[in-house]
Motif scaffolding. Structure first.
Motif, PDB file in Angstrom:
ATOM      1  N   GLU A 381       0.823  -1.203   0.000  1.00 34.86           N
ATOM      2  CA  GLU A 381       0.000   0.000   0.000  1.00 34.86           C
ATOM      3  C   GLU A 381       0.861   1.258   0.000  1.00 34.86           C
ATOM      4  OE1 GLU A 381      -2.491  -0.430   3.395  1.00 34.86           O
ATOM      5  OE2 GLU A 381      -3.860  -1.862   2.438  1.00 34.86           O
ATOM      6  N   GLU A 382       1.978   1.218   0.731  1.00 37.94           N
ATOM      7  CA  GLU A 382       2.889   2.365   0.760  1.00 37.94           C
ATOM      8  C   GLU A 382       3.539   2.574  -0.608  1.00 37.94           C
ATOM      9  OE1 GLU A 382       5.152   5.582   2.334  1.00 37.94           O
ATOM     10  OE2 GLU A 382       3.301   4.591   2.955  1.00 37.94           O
ATOM     11  N   GLN A 384       2.218   1.774  -3.452  1.00 36.30           N
ATOM     12  CA  GLN A 384       1.174   2.326  -4.331  1.00 36.30           C
ATOM     13  C   GLN A 384       0.948   3.805  -4.047  1.00 36.30           C
ATOM     14  OE1 GLN A 384      -1.746  -0.756  -3.273  1.00 36.30           O
ATOM     15  NE2 GLN A 384      -1.840  -1.352  -5.419  1.00 36.30           N
ATOM     16  N   ARG A 385       1.060   4.186  -2.778  1.00 35.08           N
ATOM     17  CA  ARG A 385       0.876   5.600  -2.425  1.00 35.08           C
ATOM     18  C   ARG A 385       1.987   6.460  -3.031  1.00 35.08           C
ATOM     19  NH1 ARG A 385       2.484   9.327   1.089  1.00 35.08           N
ATOM     20  NH2 ARG A 385       4.055   7.953   2.016  1.00 35.08           N
ATOM     21  N   CYS A 386       3.207   5.882  -3.090  1.00 37.16           N
ATOM     22  CA  CYS A 386       4.352   6.638  -3.611  1.00 37.16           C
ATOM     23  C   CYS A 386       4.554   6.454  -5.112  1.00 37.16           C
ATOM     24  CB  CYS A 386       5.628   6.227  -2.877  1.00 37.16           C
ATOM     25  SG  CYS A 386       5.627   6.605  -1.116  1.00 37.16           S
ATOM     26  N   THR A 389       5.471   9.364  -7.930  1.00 43.02           N
ATOM     27  CA  THR A 389       6.377  10.394  -7.398  1.00 43.02           C
ATOM     28  C   THR A 389       7.751   9.799  -7.145  1.00 43.02           C
ATOM     29  OG1 THR A 389       5.567   9.948  -5.152  1.00 43.02           O
ATOM     30  CG2 THR A 389       4.544  11.773  -6.367  1.00 43.02           C
ATOM     31  N   GLY A 432      10.505   6.169   1.593  1.00 44.51           N
ATOM     32  CA  GLY A 432       9.775   7.428   1.639  1.00 44.51           C
ATOM     33  C   GLY A 432      10.612   8.584   2.156  1.00 44.51           C
TER      34      GLY A 432
END
Length: 435
Positions: A381-382, A384-386, A389, A432
């Protein structure tokens, strides 16, 4: 597999009990019995030489028996060579019995198919090209049966998915066994010709040359693997904090590459890239890698040089190919905020975008000195969030898809039980984090 599970032993017992049924002679189908011991002795000697000198198998004689003899007689040919072959791992007897039973059943099935197509007379008459069709069918059946039996014992012993193991074994064996089948067919034709069995032995000479070439390839490949292992071990010794990390990144990179449909050559190169992505840490002072505390801006800039160090270290290793660009650019970001050159989007080589996702995924799912391992679902999920970018969305989607289908089962050969040296929570390894 020294401690063989009970289910694998049960498989061996079943095939060992079933194999003798293939040896029951049929009175209505006579055989040239003098040919059986000759072919069996030839197979036993050839198999021994092939395994010791070429690390391969010796199927031409078995397949010649398939084309020359009825099923029950052809099934006798592999018995001496399999039962008295050299075995490197325990239990020796169980492995020999298993190998012998598998070959007996596979040879018998191939001979049954060849006989059902009434091709034995065509071999004696050298009836080309008709003789090629039943020979090809027999070779295909031999591959299928042997892959199914070998895949079953491997899946049972190692708790692997049966279908995937059998499919992989079949695809890998089809081409080499096909070549052995052609050699076996040439042996059978010459055997039945006026020149006799002595002429049939001449077929084995070009096979020996091809095996020698193949052995040279394997030696070169082993040298490549040894080079990579030496570099990875050097990094692990210097920075024990990342022990096992390199191999897991290599495995994840390989999974992504296969999901993207890359050919096996590129998949192998990406595995090398993942394994060696941090080799540049050999050029970073050890005191920085093991510093117990936050890094200063100057110290961080020194550590951020490790991709360039890695690129230089691997400059002379020609077989790495594009893996070197992945080593150099695996800390670049899609939005251009990465290092060492601040590349953006498609400016970043594809292989580096693959390794970047694999590296971040393993960093999040491994226990570090500054954080506990996150669950695989949370790490995905992390990612996919990043995506878009920091990471290439296509690579992230491929990893999510392959893990959803096959799961994440990292196989690490590094000695992770060795005590790790204390090292700090470095910002360049945190997912991140701003590099």
């Amino acid at each position: 597999m020294e401690a063989v599970p009970a289910r694998a032993r049960a498989h061996v017992c079943c095939v060992a009990l079933g194999a003798p049924l293939c040896l029951v002679p049929l009175p209505s189908v006579p055989a040239s019995w003098w040919a059986v011991p000759l072919l069996a002795a030839l197979y036993a000697g050839g198999e021994r030489v092939a395994r010791r000198r070429f690390a391969g198998t010796f199927y031409p004689v078995l397949l010649a028996g398939v084309f020359l003899l009825p099923p029950y007689a052809a099934a006798l040919v592999p018995l001496p060579g399999a039962l008295f072959s050299a075995v490197e791992q325990r239990p020796f007897l169980l492995r020999r019995v298993c190998r012998a039973a598998h070959l007996v059943i596979a040879v018998w099935a191939a001979a049954r198919v060849h006989g059902a197509l009434d091709a034995r007379d065509a071999v004696g008459a050298s009836d080309f090209p008709y003789v090629l069709v039943p020979a090809g069918a027999a070779v295909l059946v031999f591959c299928l049966v042997l892959a199914a039996l070998d895949g079953a014992i491997l899946a049972l012993a190692e708790a692997l998915p049966l279908r995937r193991v059998c499919h992989g074994l079949f695809l890998r064996s089809l081409a080499p066994v096909g070549v052995h089948g052609l050699a076996g067919l040439m042996m059978a034709v010459l055997w039945r010709s006026p020149y006799g069995p002595v002429a049939a032995l001449l077929v084995l000479f070009p096979m020996a040359v091809s095996w020698w070439v193949f052995a040279q390839y394997h030696r070169e490949r082993a040298a490549h693997q040894a080079t990579i292992r030496a570099l990875v071990q050097a990094v692990d010794i210097k920075d024990g904090y990342t022990r096992g990390h390199s191999e897991r990144v290599g495995q994840a990179s390989m999974m992504i590459a296969r999901e993207l449909g890359m050919d096996e050559g590129r998949v192998e190169v990406l595995r090398f890239a993942g394994i060696l992505h941090d080799v540049g840490k050999l050029g970073v002072p050890t005191r920085l890698l093991r510093k117990d505390g936050p890094l200063t801006p100057d110290e961080r800039r020194v550590i951020e040089l490790h991709p360039e160090y890695g690129h230089e270290i691997t400059r002379g290793i020609s077989f790495l190919g594009e893996a070197r660009s992945a080593i150099l650019h695996h800390h670049e970001r899609i939005d251009g905020s990465g290092y060492p050159y601040g590349l953006m989007g498609c400016q970043i080589p594809e292989c580096a975008r693959v390794v970047a996702v694999a590296d971040a995924f393993d960093a999040m799912t491994s226990t570090r000195s500054y954080s506990r391992a996150r669950p695989v679902r949370v790490a995905l999920e992390e990612l996919q969030r990043c995506a878009g970018t920091q990471f290439d969305p296509r690579m992230v989607t491929a990893l999510v898809r392959v893990i959803a289908r096959d799961g994440w089962h990292p196989v690490v050969t590094a000695d992770e039980t060795r005590p790790m040296l204390p090292s700090p929570a470095r910002a360049d390894d945190r997912p991140g984090a701003r590099r």
